[in-house]
Design an enzyme around this catalytic site. Structure first.
Site, PDB file in Angstrom:
ATOM      1  N   HIS A 130       0.576 -37.056  -5.220  1.00  0.00           N
ATOM      2  CA  HIS A 130       0.221 -37.786  -3.992  1.00  0.00           C
ATOM      3  C   HIS A 130      -1.105 -37.268  -3.457  1.00  0.00           C
ATOM      4  O   HIS A 130      -1.594 -36.209  -3.872  1.00  0.00           O
ATOM      5  CB  HIS A 130       1.330 -37.669  -2.949  1.00  0.00           C
ATOM      6  CG  HIS A 130       1.600 -36.264  -2.519  1.00  0.00           C
ATOM      7  ND1 HIS A 130       0.825 -35.596  -1.572  1.00  0.00           N
ATOM      8  CD2 HIS A 130       2.566 -35.383  -2.909  1.00  0.00           C
ATOM      9  CE1 HIS A 130       1.308 -34.387  -1.396  1.00  0.00           C
ATOM     10  NE2 HIS A 130       2.389 -34.228  -2.205  1.00  0.00           N
ATOM     11  N   CYS A 188       4.649 -30.176  -5.216  1.00  0.00           N
ATOM     12  CA  CYS A 188       3.997 -31.415  -5.647  1.00  0.00           C
ATOM     13  C   CYS A 188       2.602 -31.160  -6.177  1.00  0.00           C
ATOM     14  O   CYS A 188       2.042 -30.074  -6.029  1.00  0.00           O
ATOM     15  CB  CYS A 188       3.913 -32.378  -4.470  1.00  0.00           C
ATOM     16  SG  CYS A 188       5.535 -33.078  -4.024  1.00  0.00           S
TER      17      CYS A 188
END
Length: 556
Positions: free
Chosen positions: A508, A531
Site C-alpha cells: 500500500h 506491510c
C-alpha cells in the site's frame, strides 16, 4: 529191403508174438519153440554178414526150385502159394497187435500226465512272479508266504526322499490266496502238451492281516510325520509386470495323518511295493488350485482394475497404470479382491509431496541478478488429495482411462509446474535491499524502494511466496487490539490496498514515510507493522497494473 534188415524185423515180430502168446495162454511147447526161435534170431543177428550171403544163395536156389516146380508139378505150386499167404496174414496181425499195444501205452501215459496236472500246475505257469511249474497249491502257498515275510513298502515323499515300512513292522501275516485253487481248477489238463509251447502268467490276490497298533506306531515315527510341516500354498493371481497371471499352487510337506494311515493300510493290504504320498493326496491340499473358478475370477477382476489408466500432465507426465495399480490391489485367502485404499492415499501423499509447492524452499535468481532462496508462504500447487482419491478409486473399479489435471485446493495452483513455479509475471520484494520489482512476462514493468516491517517478531514482514488476494481503494488499515486500551493499535487510511495474506500483510501507499529504501525499516516508528510501504505514485501505478492472483515473492 536187404536181407539182414528183413531178418531183424522178422525176429522183432516173433518176439512180439511170444509176448502175445504168453498173454493168451499158449502151451509150454509153443513157448519153448518160440524161445528157441528167439535165441536163433539173436544168433542170426550176430552172424548177420555171413547169413546175408547164405540167405541170398538160398533165395536163388529157392527161386530155381520154384521155377522147376512150376514147370514140372502144378499141384506143388498151388500149395506153396497158400502157405505164403497164410504167413503174410499172420505177420499183418502181429503188426496190428503191436501198434494197438503202443497206442494203448501212449494213451495210458497221456492220461497219466493229465491226471498229474489235476493237482499240479502246468508247464510254464507263473503266478505272482513265481515259476509254479509242477507245484501243488500248498507248495505255491509256501512261496507266497515267503513273499509276505520279505515284504517292504516304500513311501515316496514330495521332496524326493523315501522311507520304508517292512511287513514285520506292520505285523503282517499271510491268511489265504483263494486264487491259487481257482487257477489250478481252471487248467485244461487234457491239453497239457500245449503248455510246453506257451506260458501262462497270472496274479492272484493274497489275503493278509496286519497289526493296526504296530502300524500306527510305525507311522508316527516316520520323518514325513515328525519332520517340519510346511503348509500348502493356494494358487493365486500374480502380477508379472504387465498383467495378472495365475501362480500355481504348492503342496508343502504338511501331512494329513488320517489320510496317510488309510493309504498305507490300503497299500499293505494289496501288497503294493511303493506308495507316492503326493499322488495319493497324503499332504494337506491347498484351498485353491490353478484350475479353481474362484482363482480365475479373481485374476480376471484384477486385470480389469489394471486396465484403468490415468495421465496427469505435470511438468512431465505422471501415469497411473497397471504397474502402479497392481500395488493397490490385494486378494485374500478366500479369493476376494480388494482395492487397498490406504495404499492409494499413500501414493497420493507421495504424489503431492513431489508436486505440491506451497511452503517449499525455492531457489531462483532475482530481477537484480542475485541468487536467492525463499521458503514458506501460501502460493503454489496444493493437490486436493481427498477429491483425487475418489477419482482414482472410481477409475480403477471401472477400468476407466482419462487424462486430467489433479484437483487442487482453492488457491492451490501456480503458474507452472517447473521451478520457479510463479512463472514470468510476479512481484519480487527483496527484504535485504528494501526494494521491489514487478515483472511482467519476464520484463521489469515497475520497480521502487520500499519500507518493510521493523525486524522484530511482532512486526517483521513474513518471508515466503504468496499471491494477491484482494485489491481495494481508500481502505483503513486496522491494527490488532491493544490489551491495555481495548482499542486497535492503529487505524491507518490508505489509497491503494493490495492484500498478500489474510493476516493483514499487503502492499500500500505510505504518505507518512519521509523516504523509502535503505535501512529505514530498522528505525522504530519507521519500520512498518509488516506491510510493504510504497511511494504513493508507485502504489497507484502498481495497483492499476496488478491482477488478482499475481504471485508475490518476499525474500532476503
Amino acid at each position: 529191403m536187404e536181407e539182414p534188415e528183413k531178418k531183424e524185423i522178422e525176429n522183432n515180430i516173433q518176439t512180439a508174438e511170444a509176448e502175445a502168446a504168453e498173454k493168451s495162454g499158449k502151451s509150454e511147447q509153443d513157448i519153448t519153440r518160440e524161445e528157441n526161435t528167439e535165441a536163433e534170431n539173436e544168433k542170426n543177428t550176430e552172424d548177420a554178414p555171413e547169413a546175408l550171403c547164405q540167405e541170398t544163395a538160398a533165395e536163388t536156389d529157392k527161386t530155381a526150385d520154384t521155377d522147376k516146380t512150376a514147370d514140372g508139378d502144378e499141384t506143388t505150386g498151388e500149395g506153396a502159394g497158400e502157405d505164403t499167404a497164410e504167413k503174410t496174414n499172420g505177420r499183418r496181425r502181429k503188426i496190428l497187435y503191436i501198434a494197438a499195444g503202443c497206442v494203448a501205452a501212449l494213451v495210458f501215459v497221456y492220461l497219466g500226465i493229465a491226471a498229474y496236472f489235476s493237482s499240479h500246475y502246468l508247464f510254464n505257469t507263473e503266478i505272482n512272479g513265481h515259476d509254479m511249474t509242477g507245484k501243488t497249491v500248498k507248495q505255491a502257498e509256501e512261496l507266497l508266504k515267503e513273499d509276505i515275510d520279505e515284504y517292504v513298502l516304500e513311501l515316496k515323499e514330495i521332496d524326493g526322499s523315501s522311507e520304508t515300512i517292512s511287513g514285520g513292522e506292520a505285523g503282517l501275516m499271510y491268511e489265504s490266496a483263494a486264487g491259487l485253487q481257482r487257477n489250478m481248477e481252471s487248467q485244461d489238463i487234457f491239453l497239457w502238451p500245449r503248455a510246453l509251447f506257451r506260458s501262462s502268467t497270472d496274479e492272484v490276490e493274497i489275503e493278509v492281516a496286519y497289526d493296526a497298533d504296530k502300524l500306527g506306531e510305525k507311522i508316527d515315527s516316520l520323518h514325513a510325520v515328525t519332520g517340519e510341516q510346511t503348509p500348502p500354498v493356494s494358487a493365486y493371481p500374480k502380477f508379472d509386470g504387465k498383467q495378472y497371471v495365475i501362480e500355481p499352487e504348492q503342496y508343502g510337506t504338511a501331512i494329513q495323518r488320517d489320510v496317510l494311515e488309510e493309504k498305507i493300510a490300503g497299500a499293505i493290504e494289496k501288497l503294493e511295493g511303493s506308495l507316492d504320498l503326493e499322488a495319493e493326496k497324503c499332504y494337506a491340499d491347498p484351498a485353491y488350485l490353478s484350475t479353481s473358478k474362484e482363482v480365475k475370477d479373481a485374476c480376471d477382476l484384477m486385470n480389469q482394475h489394471c486396465s484403468a489408466r490415468i495421465v496427469y500432465p505435470m511438468n512431465e507426465e505422471v501415469v497411473v497404470d497397471a504397474p502402479v495399480i497392481s500395488g493397490w490391489i490385494t486378494v485374500n485367502d478366500k479369493m476376494q479382491v480388494k482395492i487397498d485404499e490406504e495404499a492409494v492415499r499413500l501414493w497420493l501423499e507421495e504424489f503431492g509431496d513431489k508436486y505440491d509447492t506451497v511452503g517449499i524452499t525455492r531457489t531462483f535468481k532475482t530481477p537484480a541478478g542475485k541468487e536467492a532462496t525463499v521458503s514458506g508462504g501460501t502460493y503454489g500447487w496444493s493437490i486436493n488429495e481427498d477429491a483425487e482419491f475418489d477419482v482414482i478409486i472410481d477409475a480403477v473399479k471401472n477400468g476407466k482411462s482419462l487424462e486430467r489435471e489433479p484437483e487442487y485446493y482453492i488457491g492451490g495452483t501456480a503458474a507452472a509446474h517447473a521451478m520457479p513455479d510463479w512463472g514470468d509475471t510476479y512481484v519480487d520484494i527483496d527484504l535485504s535491499a528494501q526494494h521491489m520489482w514487478y515483472v511482467v512476462d519476464g520484463s521489469i514493468a515497475l520497480e521502487t524502494d520500499v519500507v518493510t516491517g521493523q525486524p522484530i517478531p511482532e512486526r517483521i514482514t513474513p518471508e515466503g511466496t504468496y499471491s494477491i488476494l484482494e485489491k481495494g481503494r481508500n481502505q483503513v488499515l486496522v491494527g490488532s487490539i491493544d490489551p491495555s486500551t481495548g482499542e486497535p493499535s492503529y487505524r491507518t487510511p490508505v489509497s491503494y490496498w493490495m492484500r498478500v495474506t489474510w493476516s493483514g500483510i499487503g502492499l500500500h501507499d505510505a504518505t507518512w514515510q519521509p523516504a523509502f529504501g535503505g535501512t529505514l525499516n530498522q528505525i522504530p516508528g519507521r519500520g512498518s507493522h509488516g506491510c510493504i510501504n510504497m511511494p504513493l505514485d508507485q502504489a497507484a501505478a502498481l495497483y492499476d497494473m496488478l491482477e488478482m492472483g499475481t504471485p508475490v515473492v518476499i525474500h532476503y
